[in-house]
Design a protein around this motif. Structure first.
Motif, short mmCIF file in Angstrom:
data_model
loop_
_atom_site.label_atom_id
_atom_site.label_comp_id
_atom_site.label_asym_id
_atom_site.label_seq_id
_atom_site.Cartn_x
_atom_site.Cartn_y
_atom_site.Cartn_z
N LYS A 104 0.81 -1.21 0.00
CA LYS A 104 0.00 0.00 0.00
C LYS A 104 0.85 1.27 0.00
O LYS A 104 0.45 2.28 -0.58
CB LYS A 104 -0.91 0.02 1.25
N GLY A 126 -2.71 -2.05 -6.11
CA GLY A 126 -3.38 -1.47 -4.94
C GLY A 126 -2.56 -0.41 -4.24
O GLY A 126 -2.95 0.06 -3.16
N GLN A 128 -1.27 2.85 -2.76
CA GLN A 128 -1.99 4.09 -2.45
C GLN A 128 -1.06 5.29 -2.24
O GLN A 128 -1.45 6.42 -2.51
CB GLN A 128 -2.84 3.90 -1.18
N SER A 149 -5.89 4.95 -10.78
CA SER A 149 -7.22 4.75 -10.19
C SER A 149 -7.16 4.43 -8.70
O SER A 149 -8.17 4.55 -8.01
CB SER A 149 -7.96 3.63 -10.94
N SER A 150 -5.98 3.99 -8.20
CA SER A 150 -5.87 3.64 -6.79
C SER A 150 -4.98 4.59 -6.00
O SER A 150 -5.11 4.71 -4.78
CB SER A 150 -5.33 2.21 -6.65
N SER A 175 -9.17 8.77 -7.04
CA SER A 175 -8.75 8.64 -5.65
C SER A 175 -7.65 9.63 -5.26
O SER A 175 -7.28 9.71 -4.09
CB SER A 175 -8.24 7.21 -5.38
#
Length: 996
Positions: A104, A126, A128, A149-150, A175
């Motif tokens: 992440k 995934g 972030q 997109s993440s 996001s």
């Protein structure tokens, strides 16, 4: 070999794990743990870890969750965060990270990663948070690296990424909350897809080369959740987009150092939550919008260095939360309102370089937290507010105003805080307060060019941290480097304690009323390079010990009452007349007048004091008198004989010179073309065009040149006059005509003709050829070739966005051509022709961008080649003038052109000006490049508009430029050597050198 084996082993393990994951999908947890371990081990194998920070990472562990800098998800046991900030790691970001499919957060900031990121590398979908800031990464934006997109937090700031951003880069940014690409080398327009990041609240694109108008196609202000927007230090232009009031929660807006123009949007005042607003260093015009008074939450407001007009706003006192206020460098008028005293939180106030008048408001003393106040370069009158000196100020700059009265004594609070005090160029009077000696933290003091009067105090040593002292009264200590006290009414002797200032390299006490001898302690200043004591009342002999100062480069002791011999060593034997003239008895062959020796009379014992009587004494006195008379007669005979021989020698040499001049004149006339207007038979024709080349003799008469020199034909102006573009002759050939200034130019046509003809014979492919001249007592014109491509200055600093920048090949060709032209002037003519003013404005470009040096040798037309006049005349070229031109005691030769050429090279490579004035500092280009070169970062200074250039040419060219700009003239190469070095740089294989 061990390192290679280890890397190969990790790669094999990595491949085995991949196969195991495929073959044994049922035992997923065990395989996944191995994925994390081996993925990080493979990533580690590509790194250099000088501090062994990753020593706990072992391939033998079943899980990496206990490793330093690694955090796992407590539920899945998978690696969720890798944070390796500030560990000094280097190498590449390898593909081992791809196996961390539950990652992440990845943070690798403040390391030494370099090179471009492989386009095949893609991080887990995934991810972030990605932070790669403050490394040395380069190449285009790594579009494959993250899944837009993440990702929520993206920070690639302070790297060397370059190129444009793809317009659709942010198409899937639903996001994204924070984007920072600050201080890279991105260019081109901002992506219109940024407007799709509707949840974005922090956007920092500062310190790049983005251009165009930042309207994001559908409008920048549609990002209604935006809290921080920083687009500073780019090349954005046009008006500031309207509609900012739609971003109702905006807190920080910084558009500093762009090219925005027009007026400030009025609706900025409808953003009530704004705490920081910075529009400084743009091209904004007009008055301030009245709605700005509604920004009650503002803490920082900067509008510096624009062209804003109108009276200084009285409503500024309403913004009581202000801590930082900078309106400097505009065109504000009126007086500073008393309402400024309402700014109880104000810490920094800069209103310098405006048109403000009136007095300093007494209410300013109510700003009890004020630490910096700058009001320089206005027309402020009245006295210095004494109450201000009771605050804990760190910097006070009131220079170049119209302040009168005494300097306030200050308080104990000021003594502990003040670091910078500049009250120069006002009308202050009285004495320097004795309390000045209590300013324990003072680092810069400038009280020059006022009407202060005092004795120079001997209590040197109070200012324990002072590095620059400019009273032009003094005190000093071991760390003081510059001591300038010029231009006041200081009296008394120079204190002996001056010798305690062991770090001084510049001591300037000129234009005062100092008296007594020069103290011998000055000879203790072993680092001293410049000593200026002119225009005082110093007396006695010059200490001979000063001749031992080996670093001394410039001395001026003129216009004092000094007598006796000059020191025998150091620079003193080579001082010219201007450095020692105006004294009453200095002994030097270059000075006329008496030579006074302050030699004490020897002690003489009268041999007859205890003798045999008066008769004997009388007898011996008569004999002595007769002997003295005989001695004087012989001396007179020798002196008369020597004088006769000297007169005969002068007559013979004069006759030889006349003969030689006649022969040279005959040769010159024979070699020059015989245009009807250039005949030299008889007296020179006044008010006619004199041409040097028959090929350009037009079938016209130039009877009224003033009719051609109109404002419409004017193309430039230099230190010697104004230049016009004029059609010439029947075919309308374009030429450049320079109308010379009349001050200091030779006033007799014969002298003018002689000097100009020497310049007319200076023909070279890289010299702007001189064609002829026109002369009357009221008007002198120089006719030269016309260069269609303008000057190098316009190509470097006035280039339109639509015009392509000069390529490296063209820049190198210009540098080499200018070098060849200067070498021709220096090494073909005897004495050499010195340009004195090498700068881009004097380098013209023909249709193929070949350089043509203009204005060469025009200094020969000055009636007196005075250094002071020269340095003042060329003050329009800051940074190009060699330091010795400002020192009248140094002998100037062609090395001053080498200095200017070195600065010219630096400007060609960097695209920057030789001196740049920032808000808080001054950047000297040569010093800036020298520091970067020493740090191994020389390529960081290359002109960003140069997209391609060979490192193996740029680096040696920069080094050559720094050698050319040595402060010591003898350390600079000759122009012939410079040309040879440039040719070797361009063609490093063995070759035959081209002639210059």
């Amino acid at each position: 070999m061990a390192i290679r084996t280890m890397g190969f082993r990790h790669l094999v393990l990595y491949l085995l794990v991949s196969l195991m994951a495929t073959a044994y999908s049922d035992d997923s947890i065990s395989v996944q743990l191995n994925d994390d371990v081996l993925g990080l081990i493979v990533f580690k194998s590509d790194l250099s870890d000088p501090s062994s920070s990753l020593v706990s990472w072992s391939e033998d562990d079943a899980s990496p969750c206990s490793w330093r800098y690694v955090q796992c998800d407590p539920v899945t046991g998978r690696v969720a965060e890798v944070s390796l900030d500030g560990l000094g790691l280097s190498g590449k970001i390898g593909r081992g990270l791809e196996k961390l499919d539950r990652l992440k957060v990845l943070s690798l900031s403040r390391n030494n990663f370099t090179g471009s990121i492989s386009p095949q590398l893609s991080l887990p979908s995934g991810l972030q948070r990605l932070n790669l800031s403050r490394n040395g990464l380069s190449g285009p934006f790594p579009t494959s690296l993250v899944n837009m997109s993440s990702i929520r937090f993206l920070d690639l700031s302070e790297n060397s990424f370059s190129g444009p951003l793809p317009d659709g880069l942010f198409d899937s940014c639903s996001s994204l909350h924070l984007v920072s690409l600050a201080r890279n080398r991105f260019e081109g327009p901002l992506p219109s897809s940024l407007a799709k990041c509707i949840f974005l609240n922090n956007l920092n694109l500062s310190g790049n080369k983005f251009s165009g108008n930042p309207n994001f196609a559908s409008g920048i202000w549609t990002l209604q959740r935006l809290r921080v927007l920083d687009l500073s230090n780019n090349m954005l232009s046009g008006p500031i987009p309207a509609g900012v009031s739609a971003v109702h929660n905006l807190k920080e807006l910084c558009l500093r150092r762009n090219r925005f123009e027009g007026q400030l949007p009025g609706d900025i005042g409808l953003c009530p939550h704004l705490t920081a607003l910075d529009f400084g260093d743009n091209l904004l015009t007009g008055a301030l919008p009245a709605l700005l008074r509604n920004l009650y939450s503002l803490v920082s407001l900067s509008l510096a260095n624009n062209m804003l007009t109108g009276d200084f706003p009285d409503w500024i006192g309403n913004i009581s939360s202000l801590q930082y206020l900078d309106f400097s460098g505009n065109e504000f008028t009126g007086s500073i309102p008393a309402s400024v005293g309402n700014l109880q939180s104000l810490r920094y106030l800069s209103l310098s370089d405006n048109g403000l008048s009136g007095s300093i408001p007494l209410s300013l003393a109510y700003c009890s937290k004020l630490t910096v106040i700058r009001l320089r370069d206005n027309s402020i009158t009245g006295s210095v507010t004494g109450e201000l000196f009771n605050l804990g100020l760190e910097e006070v700059d009131f220079a170049n105003n119209k302040l009168v009265g005494p300097i306030p004594p200050g308080s104990s609070r000021l003594f502990q805080s003040l670091q910078t005090l500049d009250l120069s160029r006002n009308n202050l009077t009285g004495v320097i307060p004795a309390e000045m000696g209590l300013l324990s933290n003072l680092r810069y003091l400038n009280l020059s060019w006022n009407g202060l009067s005092s004795r120079m105090p001997p209590e040197l040593g109070y200012f324990q941290n002072l590095t620059v002292l400019d009273f032009r009264t003094t005190a000093c200590m071991a760390h003081l480097a510059i001591l300038q006290l010029d231009g006041n009414a200081l009296t008394g002797p120079i204190p002996e304690e001056i010798g305690n200032c062991s770090s001084l390299y510049l001591l300037s006490l000129s234009h005062n009323n100092l008296s007594s001898p020069i103290p011998k302690s000055v000879s203790m200043l072993s680092h001293l390079k410049i000593l200026k004591l002119e225009f005082n009342e110093l007396s006695g002999e010059i200490p001979q010990e000063l001749g031992k100062l080996e670093d001394l480069l410039a001395v001026n002791i003129s216009h004092n009452r000094l007598v006796g011999r000059l020191p025998a060593g150091g620079i003193f034997p080579s001082l010219d007349q201007s450095a020692i003239q105006g004294n009453m008895g200095i002994c030097s062959p270059i000075l006329k007048g008496p030579c006074v020796m302050n030699v004490p009379k020897p002690l003489v014992l009268d041999p007859y004091a205890y003798g045999n009587g008066q008769g004997d004494r009388h007898k011996h006195r008569n004999e002595g008198s007769s002997h003295n008379h005989m001695f004087l007669s012989v001396s007179a005979i020798v002196a008369i004989s020597a004088a006769f021989l000297i007169v005969c020698g002068v007559i013979v040499i004069s006759l030889l010179n006349v003969s030689a001049r006649r022969r040279l004149a005959f040769i010159d006339t024979a070699l020059e073309s015989m245009c009807s207007s250039s005949s030299r038979s008889g007296s020179l024709a006044m008010g006619k065009l004199i041409l040097f080349d028959s090929k350009v003799c037009p079938d016209i008469s130039l009877n009224n040149p003033r009719a051609l020199l109109n404002k419409a034909s004017e193309i430039g102006e230099g230190v010697f006059g104004t230049v016009f573009k004029v059609p010439f002759g029947v075919q309308g050939r374009m030429v450049a005509i320079k109308r010379l200034i009349t001050s200091n130019i030779v006033q007799y046509q014969e002298d003018f003709d002689q000097e100009v003809r020497v310049l007319g014979r200076a023909r070279h492919p890289n010299l702007n050829a001189l064609i002829g001249y026109w002369w009357t007592p009221q008007l002198q014109l120089i006719v030269t070739e016309y260069a269609p491509n303008g000057s190098l200055h316009s190509k470097l600093h006035e280039r339109l966005p639509s015009s392509p920048p000069l390529s490296w090949a063209t820049r190198f060709k210009i540098a080499l051509g200018v070098g060849k032209g200067l070498a021709h002037l220096h090494h073909t003519f005897h004495p050499p022709i010195i340009h004195y003013n090498i700068k881009p404005g004097n380098i013209l470009l023909d249709e193929n961008n070949n350089p043509k040096i203009s204005d060469f040798g025009l200094a020969r037309l000055l009636t007196k080649l005075d250094r002071h006049v020269m340095s003042n005349r060329f003050q329009s070229a800051p940074g190009y003038v060699a330091p010795e031109l400002a020192c009248q005691s140094l002998r100037v030769n062609e090395k001053c052109d080498v200095y200017g050429f070195g600065i010219l090279i630096l400007e060609l490579v960097t695209g920057r000006r030789p001196v740049e004035y920032g808000e808080d500092n001054v950047v000297i280009l040569s010093d800036h490049v020298r520091v970067l070169l020493e740090q191994g970062k020389a390529l960081d200074c290359v002109d960003p508009s140069l997209t391609e250039y060979p490192d193996d040419e740029v680096l040696p060219v920069l080094k050559l430029a720094l050698v050319c700009t040595s402060q010591v003239p003898s350390s600079r190469p000759s122009m012939a050597e410079v040309v040879q070095i440039l040719q070797v740089i361009k063609t490093p294989v063995p070759h035959r050198m081209e002639p210059y």
